[in-house]
Structures are given as structure tokens and as C-alpha cells.
Design a protein around this motif. Structure first.
Motif, PDB file in Angstrom:
ATOM      1  N   ASP A 116       0.813  -1.214   0.000  1.00 59.61           N
ATOM      2  CA  ASP A 116       0.000   0.000   0.000  1.00 59.61           C
ATOM      3  C   ASP A 116       0.846   1.263   0.000  1.00 59.61           C
ATOM      4  N   ILE A 117       1.964   1.224   0.717  1.00 57.73           N
ATOM      5  CA  ILE A 117       2.856   2.371   0.834  1.00 57.73           C
ATOM      6  C   ILE A 117       4.267   1.883   0.569  1.00 57.73           C
ATOM      7  N   ARG A 118       5.012   2.638  -0.256  1.00 61.20           N
ATOM      8  CA  ARG A 118       6.367   2.240  -0.600  1.00 61.20           C
ATOM      9  C   ARG A 118       7.357   3.319  -0.169  1.00 61.20           C
ATOM     10  N   LEU A 119       8.320   2.911   0.652  1.00 62.66           N
ATOM     11  CA  LEU A 119       9.427   3.771   1.047  1.00 62.66           C
ATOM     12  C   LEU A 119      10.696   3.162   0.473  1.00 62.66           C
ATOM     13  N   ALA A 120      11.625   3.990   0.035  1.00 62.00           N
ATOM     14  CA  ALA A 120      12.833   3.487  -0.603  1.00 62.00           C
ATOM     15  C   ALA A 120      14.072   4.035   0.072  1.00 62.00           C
ATOM     16  N   SER A 121      15.091   3.212   0.127  1.00 63.65           N
ATOM     17  CA  SER A 121      16.427   3.657   0.497  1.00 63.65           C
ATOM     18  C   SER A 121      17.054   4.392  -0.683  1.00 63.65           C
ATOM     19  N   THR A 122      18.029   5.229  -0.395  1.00 63.39           N
ATOM     20  CA  THR A 122      18.772   5.892  -1.468  1.00 63.39           C
ATOM     21  C   THR A 122      19.492   4.885  -2.349  1.00 63.39           C
ATOM     22  N   THR A 123      19.697   3.675  -1.859  1.00 60.55           N
ATOM     23  CA  THR A 123      20.387   2.634  -2.624  1.00 60.55           C
ATOM     24  C   THR A 123      19.431   1.786  -3.465  1.00 60.55           C
ATOM     25  N   ALA A 124      18.137   2.047  -3.388  1.00 62.01           N
ATOM     26  CA  ALA A 124      17.156   1.222  -4.091  1.00 62.01           C
ATOM     27  C   ALA A 124      17.208   1.468  -5.600  1.00 62.01           C
ATOM     28  N   SER A 125      16.888   0.441  -6.356  1.00 58.84           N
ATOM     29  CA  SER A 125      16.688   0.588  -7.797  1.00 58.84           C
ATOM     30  C   SER A 125      15.560  -0.339  -8.218  1.00 58.84           C
ATOM     31  N   PHE A 126      14.890   0.028  -9.311  1.00 63.65           N
ATOM     32  CA  PHE A 126      13.653  -0.630  -9.713  1.00 63.65           C
ATOM     33  C   PHE A 126      13.719  -0.954 -11.200  1.00 63.65           C
ATOM     34  N   ALA A 127      13.311  -2.167 -11.569  1.00 65.04           N
ATOM     35  CA  ALA A 127      13.310  -2.540 -12.984  1.00 65.04           C
ATOM     36  C   ALA A 127      12.268  -3.610 -13.262  1.00 65.04           C
ATOM     37  N   ALA A 128      11.559  -3.444 -14.377  1.00 65.91           N
ATOM     38  CA  ALA A 128      10.706  -4.498 -14.927  1.00 65.91           C
ATOM     39  C   ALA A 128      11.565  -5.264 -15.933  1.00 65.91           C
ATOM     40  N   ALA A 129      12.443  -6.088 -15.416  1.00 68.23           N
ATOM     41  CA  ALA A 129      13.564  -6.616 -16.201  1.00 68.23           C
ATOM     42  C   ALA A 129      13.219  -7.841 -17.047  1.00 68.23           C
ATOM     43  N   GLU A 130      11.992  -8.349 -16.952  1.00 63.13           N
ATOM     44  CA  GLU A 130      11.664  -9.605 -17.628  1.00 63.13           C
ATOM     45  C   GLU A 130      11.875  -9.534 -19.140  1.00 63.13           C
ATOM     46  N   VAL A 131      11.641  -8.351 -19.733  1.00 62.89           N
ATOM     47  CA  VAL A 131      11.752  -8.236 -21.190  1.00 62.89           C
ATOM     48  C   VAL A 131      13.158  -8.568 -21.671  1.00 62.89           C
ATOM     49  N   LYS A 132      14.146  -8.379 -20.822  1.00 62.26           N
ATOM     50  CA  LYS A 132      15.521  -8.704 -21.196  1.00 62.26           C
ATOM     51  C   LYS A 132      15.759 -10.212 -21.279  1.00 62.26           C
ATOM     52  N   LEU A 133      14.843 -10.983 -20.673  1.00 64.73           N
ATOM     53  CA  LEU A 133      14.978 -12.436 -20.669  1.00 64.73           C
ATOM     54  C   LEU A 133      13.984 -13.112 -21.606  1.00 64.73           C
ATOM     55  N   GLY A 134      13.124 -12.317 -22.248  1.00 57.46           N
ATOM     56  CA  GLY A 134      12.228 -12.893 -23.243  1.00 57.46           C
ATOM     57  C   GLY A 134      10.784 -13.028 -22.823  1.00 57.46           C
ATOM     58  N   TRP A 135      10.404 -12.494 -21.685  1.00 58.93           N
ATOM     59  CA  TRP A 135       9.002 -12.540 -21.286  1.00 58.93           C
ATOM     60  C   TRP A 135       8.635 -11.234 -20.592  1.00 58.93           C
ATOM     61  N   ILE A 136       7.446 -11.183 -20.023  1.00 57.79           N
ATOM     62  CA  ILE A 136       6.986 -10.004 -19.299  1.00 57.79           C
ATOM     63  C   ILE A 136       6.523 -10.422 -17.914  1.00 57.79           C
ATOM     64  N   GLY A 137       6.298  -9.466 -17.066  1.00 58.43           N
ATOM     65  CA  GLY A 137       5.787  -9.757 -15.734  1.00 58.43           C
ATOM     66  C   GLY A 137       4.370 -10.316 -15.785  1.00 58.43           C
ATOM     67  N   GLY A 138       4.026 -11.118 -14.764  1.00 54.80           N
ATOM     68  CA  GLY A 138       2.698 -11.730 -14.747  1.00 54.80           C
ATOM     69  C   GLY A 138       1.969 -11.575 -13.435  1.00 54.80           C
ATOM     70  N   GLY A 139       2.520 -10.749 -12.531  1.00 53.37           N
ATOM     71  CA  GLY A 139       1.877 -10.554 -11.227  1.00 53.37           C
ATOM     72  C   GLY A 139       1.196  -9.207 -11.093  1.00 53.37           C
ATOM     73  N   GLY A 140       0.839  -8.624 -12.244  1.00 55.25           N
ATOM     74  CA  GLY A 140       0.179  -7.322 -12.223  1.00 55.25           C
ATOM     75  C   GLY A 140       1.095  -6.173 -12.603  1.00 55.25           C
ATOM     76  N   MET A 141       2.253  -6.473 -13.154  1.00 57.28           N
ATOM     77  CA  MET A 141       3.257  -5.444 -13.420  1.00 57.28           C
ATOM     78  C   MET A 141       2.702  -4.272 -14.224  1.00 57.28           C
ATOM     79  N   SER A 142       2.109  -4.537 -15.376  1.00 54.28           N
ATOM     80  CA  SER A 142       1.677  -3.459 -16.266  1.00 54.28           C
ATOM     81  C   SER A 142       0.614  -2.588 -15.617  1.00 54.28           C
ATOM     82  N   ALA A 143      -0.416  -3.225 -15.071  1.00 49.19           N
ATOM     83  CA  ALA A 143      -1.517  -2.463 -14.490  1.00 49.19           C
ATOM     84  C   ALA A 143      -1.082  -1.688 -13.256  1.00 49.19           C
ATOM     85  N   LEU A 144      -0.315  -2.346 -12.389  1.00 52.85           N
ATOM     86  CA  LEU A 144       0.089  -1.688 -11.149  1.00 52.85           C
ATOM     87  C   LEU A 144       1.060  -0.542 -11.416  1.00 52.85           C
ATOM     88  N   LEU A 145       1.988  -0.738 -12.347  1.00 49.90           N
ATOM     89  CA  LEU A 145       2.895   0.353 -12.710  1.00 49.90           C
ATOM     90  C   LEU A 145       2.134   1.513 -13.332  1.00 49.90           C
TER      91      LEU A 145
END
Length: 256
Positions: A116-145
Motif C-alpha cells: 500500500d505504501i512504498r518507502l525506498a532507500s537511497t540505494t534502491a533501484s527498480f526494474a521491470a527486467a523480464e523483457v531482457k529475458l524474453g518474457w513479461i511480468g505476470g503478477g500485475g506489473m503493467s496495471a500496477l505500474l
């Protein structure tokens, strides 16, 4: 639980769940997924737990699914119907504060988005990296993003798979705050403790109403909100809240 790769601790009325496989950047195995299912149910069943903090150990929040396990499924259909760690968190009625301490990649990003709430460290990084491996996310990635950062920013992440840092995540609205690493968990606990001090039925209905606001047409969402308000207004906690206001004292909410 059947694994030591997920830790559980209760601090007052706050449950702290830690993904604890740091050598593998907290990549999630099926055993870890099963543990999260169990812990979500435990949190839902407990009247003593009123909010949840989710974080990771080491350098990562989570790098998503353990890639080596994905070839174990006997068919694409078995993969489609697997028990998924993202789904386990979707059933949590209690608010979840994500303390994102490092990499949130693939399913790890989806896990953060479910919170519900997201807090990040200054060291955090975020990626929808599945496309680099040949697929896409399946846990709600597109809609939630898309709900979080808009369609254009979502397209950048989904179609390149490249990471964004914590400051860009803050600018895009993916996270609410960026903190120094040592301040991240204390701030998450502080926020979760504040939420836990509020009327628990009202907090849970607020979470349900927020979900409805994204999923229902406006007139239906407003009507649903009115129904939830009526339910809350009929609780003993609402009576206590009005009495405490009149008496100029802190309310004592009992989840009734």
C-alpha cells in the motif's frame, strides 16, 4: 514455516516480514512463496496485528523469482496456475508498508507495487527486467505500474527493462519517500505503528475502498465508499472515536 528464507517478527501491533536470502538477492523460491501465503493468512487471522512491514535482507528487497526454478514446471499451463508470492500479498487485508532497501527487480518490483505504501532507500533501484529475458511480468506489473507512474513512464520500464534509481522513482510517484539506508526501516516501522494506532476496521475498509477507487467507475466507487463509511460508522470503534473527541483524550480502539 518450512523455510528460513522468510523471517517473521511481531513488534507490538506491527508484523515485520523479511525476505532473507541475501546471497541470491532475495530471489523467491516456491518454498518462500508458500511461506508468504502462510504469513499473509496469519496476519489476516490475528486481531493483534494491524499493519505489516515488508523488507529484504542484504543488498536487495527482492530480485523476483528464482530463474533456475522456472524450468521445473511441466507445462506452460502449470506455470500459469502456480501459487505465486505476489498473489499471497494481494489477499492481505492489513495495510502493508514496503521498506525497499535495494534491488526491486521483476517480481520483486511487482511485490513492492502490491504494498500500500512504498518507502525506498537511497540505494534502491527498480526494474521491470523480464523483457531482457524474453518474457513479461505476470503478477500485475503493467496495471500496477500504470496506476503508479502513468502509461508513458510504464512503457519506458516495461519495454526497456532498464532500472531507475530511487530519486526517479520518487519523482515518478513510484515511492512516497526516499531515506538514507539506516533510516529506512525505522521510518517504515514508525509509519506502520501510526497506522496500527488507528481504528483497525476503518483502516482495512480504507484499503478496500482504495482498491475499489481504481477498479470501479466513479459513481460506483463513490457509492461503495458511502457503504463502507456506513459500516465503519456503526462500529464500537466509531462510538469510541466520537467519545474520545468529546472527552479530549486519545481513543482506545478495540476492533469492534
Amino acid at each position: 514455516m518450512s523455510t528460513e528464507d522468510v523471517l517473521f517478527e511481531q513488534r507490538g501491533q506491527v508484523a515485520v516480514i523479511t525476505l532473507n536470502r541475501p546471497a541470491k538477492l532475495n530471489a523467491v523460491t516456491q518454498e518462500m512463496s508458500d511461506a508468504l501465503v502462510e504469513l499473509a493468512q496469519r496476519c489476516n487471522d490475528s486481531d493483534e496485528i494491524r499493519s505489516v512491514v515488508l523488507t529484504g535482507s542484504g543488498r536487495a528487497f527482492s530480485a523476483g523469482s528464482d530463474i533456475r526454478e522456472l524450468d521445473k514446471y511441466q507445462s506452460p499451463w502449470a506455470f500459469r496456475n502456480r501459487g505465486d508470492y505476489c498473489d499471497s500479498l494481494k489477499v492481505l487485508r492489513k495495510p502493508i508498508v514496503a521498506a525497499i532497501n535495494g534491488y526491486a527487480l521483476g517480481g520483486g518490483l511487482e511485490t513492492a507495487l502490491i504494498c500500500d505504501i512504498r518507502l525506498a532507500s537511497t540505494t534502491a533501484s527498480f526494474a521491470a527486467a523480464e523483457v531482457k529475458l524474453g518474457w513479461i511480468g505476470g503478477g500485475g506489473m503493467s496495471a500496477l505500474l500504470a496506476h503508479s507512474i502513468g502509461p508513458s513512464n510504464t512503457a519506458v520500464m516495461l519495454m526497456t527493462g532498464d532500472p531507475i534509481d530511487a530519486e526517479r522513482a520518487l519523482t515518478w510517484g513510484l515511492v512516497s519517500e526516499v531515506l538514507e539506508p539506516d533510516a529506512l526501516l525505522p521510518r517504515a516501522l514508525e509509519l506502520a505503528t501510526t497506522i496500527a494506532s488507528r481504528a483497525p476496521i476503518a483502516v482495512e475498509t480504507a484499503k478496500a475502498n482504495l482498491s475499489a477507487a481504481y477498479n470501479l467507475p466513479l459513481d460506483q466507487a463513490v457509492a461503495y465508499e458511502r457503504d463502507l463509511q456506513t459500516i465503519c460508522f456503526a462500529t464500537q470503534d466509531a462510538v469510541e472515536g466520537r467519545a474520545a473527541f468529546a472527552d479530549k483524550r486519545a481513543p482506545r480502539f478495540t476492533r469492534s
